[in-house]
Design a protein around this motif. Structure first.
Motif, PDB file in Angstrom:
ATOM      1  N   GLN A 120      20.407  18.650   9.003  1.00 21.47           N
ATOM      2  CA  GLN A 120      20.227  17.571   8.023  1.00 21.47           C
ATOM      3  C   GLN A 120      20.888  16.263   8.464  1.00 21.47           C
ATOM      4  O   GLN A 120      20.715  15.239   7.817  1.00 21.47           O
ATOM      5  CB  GLN A 120      20.813  17.985   6.669  1.00 21.47           C
ATOM      6  N   MET A 121      21.655  16.288   9.533  1.00 25.34           N
ATOM      7  CA  MET A 121      22.368  15.092   9.991  1.00 25.34           C
ATOM      8  C   MET A 121      21.419  14.158  10.728  1.00 25.34           C
ATOM      9  O   MET A 121      20.533  14.604  11.455  1.00 25.34           O
ATOM     10  CB  MET A 121      23.525  15.465  10.917  1.00 25.34           C
ATOM     11  N   ASP A 122      21.635  12.841  10.534  1.00 27.71           N
ATOM     12  CA  ASP A 122      20.841  11.869  11.281  1.00 27.71           C
ATOM     13  C   ASP A 122      21.510  11.621  12.637  1.00 27.71           C
ATOM     14  O   ASP A 122      22.561  12.183  12.941  1.00 27.71           O
ATOM     15  CB  ASP A 122      20.663  10.571  10.487  1.00 27.71           C
ATOM     16  N   ALA A 123      20.890  10.786  13.447  1.00 26.97           N
ATOM     17  CA  ALA A 123      21.374  10.552  14.816  1.00 26.97           C
ATOM     18  C   ALA A 123      22.783   9.963  14.819  1.00 26.97           C
ATOM     19  O   ALA A 123      23.615  10.329  15.660  1.00 26.97           O
ATOM     20  CB  ALA A 123      20.422   9.629  15.565  1.00 26.97           C
ATOM     21  N   ARG A 124      23.073   9.056  13.888  1.00 27.64           N
ATOM     22  CA  ARG A 124      24.388   8.427  13.824  1.00 27.64           C
ATOM     23  C   ARG A 124      25.465   9.472  13.523  1.00 27.64           C
ATOM     24  O   ARG A 124      26.524   9.492  14.151  1.00 27.64           O
ATOM     25  CB  ARG A 124      24.393   7.322  12.771  1.00 27.64           C
ATOM     26  N   GLU A 125      25.185  10.362  12.571  1.00 24.90           N
ATOM     27  CA  GLU A 125      26.149  11.395  12.221  1.00 24.90           C
ATOM     28  C   GLU A 125      26.344  12.385  13.377  1.00 24.90           C
ATOM     29  O   GLU A 125      27.467  12.840  13.630  1.00 24.90           O
ATOM     30  CB  GLU A 125      25.684  12.149  10.972  1.00 24.90           C
ATOM     31  N   LEU A 126      25.260  12.702  14.068  1.00 25.72           N
ATOM     32  CA  LEU A 126      25.370  13.599  15.224  1.00 25.72           C
ATOM     33  C   LEU A 126      26.157  12.951  16.358  1.00 25.72           C
ATOM     34  O   LEU A 126      26.937  13.616  17.049  1.00 25.72           O
ATOM     35  CB  LEU A 126      23.984  14.024  15.701  1.00 25.72           C
ATOM     36  N   ASP A 127      25.976  11.622  16.562  1.00 23.72           N
ATOM     37  CA  ASP A 127      26.768  10.899  17.564  1.00 23.72           C
ATOM     38  C   ASP A 127      28.252  10.956  17.218  1.00 23.72           C
ATOM     39  O   ASP A 127      29.098  11.184  18.089  1.00 23.72           O
ATOM     40  CB  ASP A 127      26.320   9.441  17.669  1.00 23.72           C
ATOM     41  N   LYS A 128      28.567  10.739  15.949  1.00 26.88           N
ATOM     42  CA  LYS A 128      29.968  10.778  15.503  1.00 26.88           C
ATOM     43  C   LYS A 128      30.545  12.174  15.696  1.00 26.88           C
ATOM     44  O   LYS A 128      31.667  12.326  16.174  1.00 26.88           O
ATOM     45  CB  LYS A 128      30.048  10.349  14.025  1.00 26.88           C
TER      46      LYS A 128
END
Length: 155
Positions: A120-128
């Motif tokens: 459910q995480m977007d790319a920004r959250e996965l990068d973080k």
């Protein structure tokens, strides 16, 4: 032909001459930054504000923001390592040898993953999340090396 003597650095009083000198020196500085980045494969970011407040920037990577984020991450990791080393020197590490800072990071990552499905995480959250995991890995490796060095010194 005479050699040039040492140049005394001082503020140029004439506004026009000062602006011309600024432009020439700025272009030379940016040229040096480009050469350093190209020849040494270094990541370079350069910010220059003119006397009038105009911003001039150069980055060898895709953006200055990425380089600055890398700088902030590097300095925060360095500060954390220094703080942990100071705590080890003063005996502030918990009795079981566990580093509270690393434990906090791992717990935070674990909580974040448990509270949200990774799908459910977007790319920004996965990068973080990736950045946090890499930081935790660096700190864990650093702690392991420190403990190994301490064990070797004791033997």
């Amino acid at each position: 032909m005479m050699k040039r003597g040492p140049v005394q650095l001082r503020r140029i009083e004439d506004k026009t001459s000062r602006q011309v000198r600024f432009s020439k020196r700025r272009s030379g500085l940016f040229n040096k930054a480009f050469k350093l980045a190209t020849s040494c494969d270094a990541e370079v970011a350069l910010l220059v504000f003119s006397p009038a407040g105009k911003l001039y920037e150069y980055s060898s990577s895709s953006s200055i923001e990425e380089t600055y984020a890398r700088y902030k991450q590097f300095t925060s990791v360095e500060n954390d390592v220094n703080n942990r080393n100071a705590n080890e020197d003063t005996g502030n590490v918990q009795n079981n040898g566990e580093d509270p800072y690393i434990s906090n990071i791992v717990n935070e990552i674990s909580d974040r993953c448990n509270n949200r499905n990774i799908d459910q995480m977007d790319a920004r959250e996965l990068d973080k999340l990736t950045d946090d995991l890499l930081e935790a890995l660096k700190l864990t490796r650093s702690r392991k090396v420190s403990l190994t060095e301490i064990a070797v010194e004791r033997n």
